[in-house]
Design an enzyme around this catalytic site. Structure first.
Site, PDB file in Angstrom:
ATOM      1  N   TYR A  66     -14.562  -4.814   3.314  1.00  0.00           N
ATOM      2  CA  TYR A  66     -13.225  -5.171   2.809  1.00  0.00           C
ATOM      3  C   TYR A  66     -12.979  -6.633   3.167  1.00  0.00           C
ATOM      4  CZ  TYR A  66      -8.203  -5.695   2.433  1.00  0.00           C
ATOM      5  OH  TYR A  66      -6.965  -6.161   2.092  1.00  0.00           O
ATOM      6  N   TYR A 114       0.825  -1.226   0.000  1.00  0.00           N
ATOM      7  CA  TYR A 114       0.000   0.000   0.000  1.00  0.00           C
ATOM      8  C   TYR A 114       0.859   1.276   0.000  1.00  0.00           C
ATOM      9  CZ  TYR A 114      -3.397  -3.408   1.836  1.00  0.00           C
ATOM     10  OH  TYR A 114      -4.191  -4.502   2.046  1.00  0.00           O
ATOM     11  N   ASP A 127     -16.748 -13.024   7.871  1.00  0.00           N
ATOM     12  CA  ASP A 127     -15.303 -12.797   7.796  1.00  0.00           C
ATOM     13  C   ASP A 127     -14.887 -12.184   9.132  1.00  0.00           C
ATOM     14  OD1 ASP A 127     -12.810 -11.727   7.481  1.00  0.00           O
ATOM     15  OD2 ASP A 127     -13.176 -10.869   5.495  1.00  0.00           O
ATOM     16  N   LYS A 136      -5.207 -13.185  11.148  1.00  0.00           N
ATOM     17  CA  LYS A 136      -4.664 -12.104  11.984  1.00  0.00           C
ATOM     18  C   LYS A 136      -4.273 -12.583  13.398  1.00  0.00           C
ATOM     19  CE  LYS A 136      -6.457  -8.226   9.370  1.00  0.00           C
ATOM     20  NZ  LYS A 136      -5.225  -7.674   8.820  1.00  0.00           N
TER      21      LYS A 136
HETATM   22  N1  PLP Z   1     -10.765  -9.773   5.718  1.00  0.00           N
HETATM   23  C1  PLP Z   1     -10.707  -8.775   6.609  1.00  0.00           C
HETATM   24  C2  PLP Z   1     -11.930  -8.410   7.392  1.00  0.00           C
HETATM   25  C3  PLP Z   1      -9.514  -8.094   6.826  1.00  0.00           C
HETATM   26  O1  PLP Z   1      -9.469  -7.085   7.706  1.00  0.00           O
HETATM   27  C4  PLP Z   1      -8.370  -8.481   6.089  1.00  0.00           C
HETATM   28  C5  PLP Z   1      -7.103  -7.759   6.256  1.00  0.00           C
HETATM   29  O2  PLP Z   1      -7.036  -6.645   6.723  1.00  0.00           O
HETATM   30  C6  PLP Z   1      -8.482  -9.526   5.170  1.00  0.00           C
HETATM   31  C7  PLP Z   1      -9.695 -10.150   5.010  1.00  0.00           C
HETATM   32  C8  PLP Z   1      -7.309  -9.959   4.364  1.00  0.00           C
HETATM   33  O3  PLP Z   1      -6.367 -10.615   5.155  1.00  0.00           O
HETATM   34  P1  PLP Z   1      -4.857 -10.765   4.645  1.00  0.00           P
HETATM   35  O4  PLP Z   1      -4.265  -9.390   4.631  1.00  0.00           O
HETATM   36  O5  PLP Z   1      -4.227 -11.662   5.657  1.00  0.00           O
HETATM   37  O6  PLP Z   1      -4.913 -11.376   3.287  1.00  0.00           O
END
Ligand code: PLP
Length: 433
Positions: free
Chosen positions: A156, A28, A250, A279
């Site tokens: 996201y 980014y 998610d 995470k």
């Molecule tokens: N889903 C959500 C809600 C996220 O916050 C993130 C990353 O910030 C992702 C998916 C993507 O995860 P990664 O960066 O490990 O691919």
């Protein structure tokens, strides 16, 4: 070769940074204008140590991962012990104790019959797997044409192509790619009865081509730290039941205590059909993600026919070191009062960020669990603002028009106080500029 602009905050950069920075393409980041990244040589608790010996209090937990603080001895010891025995073995035809224990523990922790765990190595990939599972669930059940996803404005879900398609297409970070990625059905979250009725009608019209409804429960993170309530999640569950759709949560950001319960779905008392986690799964030490399905989803893949199986297998699926880290992280959640700590952080954030409401240029101040947000009318020069935080001895990374903190859940009162004081001070400066 392009060399990143010098960073006035990096005193005497180490040789490895000077040599490596022109080759290291950062996430980014506009590589032409962004000053050289800060060299970190050590992490401990809530502190990052820079090459010149300065310490910063971290307000981000490294993209929301370091739930127990950095370099927790229990996780470090578990990974070291596993490294002596077996860093990795593939799960193709083989299994190992760490993956089996972790799958069992996650199944026990998650509500209902969420009991079938598929490991991958990043959040985005775990969402891709959830999407693939949902599409194949319908194919295996003899229903064709269910290939689309309903996702939400402000959402996201990752940076890979399929997950980009379920991010907010207008205000998200992937708007450039419109036309190059699949077109999904992007709706408004049913945050009240009127919006729920609109979504009900929308699903009535489009449900026959939908594989699943995909949502970030309680907090839309990277899309702007937007909060909604548990009732919104219950409405979504009811609508998915009514229209016979799978519901994917998610929980990559919100899972593992961040919003006050171990998982966000618990706050709503609902059981999604598929959950994704990553995470904080390893407490911020190793790359690991999981896609977890309820029994009926898993059972749709069973049969004599090999073609019904889930044809997915990341090379490092269930990596033993990462699973050892995750098992150790779960030990800490069991032994230590993390959720009580989140409640205390929430209280302190509420108290200490409240004065920001009176600052000019502040649109909103909000707190959910260990997430504190100051939303501005407009953001100034992001690089300059990030620099100001570092001068204040803290690491905070604003984005969009959001200044936020998601500290390690173990942060002490004094250190959290330094984060909130810096947020107020720098926000006031932005407003005055
Ligand atoms: N889903 C959500 C809600 C996220 O916050 C993130 C990353 O910030 C992702 C998916 C993507 O995860 P990664 O960066 O490990 O691919």
């Amino acid at each position: 070769m392009s060399v990143p602009p010098a960073n006035p905050l990096v005193n005497d950069p180490p040789a490895w940074l000077v040599e490596g920075a022109p080759h290291l393409w950062l996430p980014y980041t506009q590589m032409q204008t962004t000053p050289m990244a800060l060299p970190v040589v050590k992490t401990e608790g809530v502190r990052l140590t820079l090459a010149d010996g300065r310490e910063l209090i971290d307000g981000t937990s490294s993209w929301w991962t370091a739930a127990h603080g950095y370099n927790h001895p229990h996780i470090r010891e578990a990974v070291t012990a596993q490294l002596q025995k077996m860093p990795h073995v593939m799960l193709g035809g083989l299994a190992h104790e760490q993956a089996c224990r972790l799958a069992t523990r996650l199944s026990d922790l998650l509500p209902g019959d969420l009991g079938h765990v598929f490991f991958s190595e990043s959040g985005s990939v775990s969402v891709e797997i959830a999407m693939k599972m949902a599409v194949q669930y319908w194919i295996n059940n003899g229903k064709t044409g269910r290939t689309r996803f309903v996702a939400f404005k402000g959402g996201y879900h990752g940076d890979t192509l399929a997950t980009m398609s379920v991010c907010d297409p207008d205000e998200g970070m992937h708007t450039l790619f419109k036309g190059a990625i699949a077109e999904q059905l992007i709706a408004e979250l049913p945050t009240d009865d009127e919006k729920a009725a609109a979504l009900d009608a929308f699903l009535g019209a489009h449900g026959h081509r939908v594989a699943a409804v995909l949502t970030e429960p309680l907090v839309q993170g990277a899309g702007g730290m937007r909060f909604h309530d548990a009732e919104t999640l219950r409405r979504l569950r009811r609508l998915c039941d009514k229209h016979d759709l799978l519901l994917i949560h998610d929980e990559i950001f919100v899972g593992f205590g961040r919003t006050g319960t171990m998982f966000a779905c618990e706050a709503a008392g609902i059981v999604p059909d598929i959950v994704t986690l990553s995470k904080a799964l390893t407490g911020g030490t190793m790359a690991l993600a999981a896609t977890i399905a309820r029994a009926p989803v898993f059972e749709a893949f069973l049969g004599e026919d090999g073609g019904r199986a889930l044809m997915h297998g990341p090379t490092y699926t269930g990596n033993a070191l990462a699973c050892a880290a995750a098992n150790a992280s779960l030990d800490l959640f069991e032994r230590e009062p993390r959720l009580a700590q989140v409640a205390a952080i929430a209280g302190q954030l509420e108290r200490e960020l409240a004065p920001a409401r009176n600052l000019p240029g502040v649109r909103d101040v909000r707190v959910k669990g260990a997430i504190g947000v100051i939303e501005l009318e407009r953001m100034g020069d992001l690089n300059a603002i990030k620099r100001r935080f570092i001068e204040e001895g803290v690491f905070i990374r604003p984005f969009g028009n959001i200044v936020y903190t998601t500290p390690p859940l173990t942060i002490g009162t004094a250190d959290l106080g330094r984060l909130t004081a810096a947020m107020l001070k720098v926000t006031a400066e932005i407003a005055a500029a």
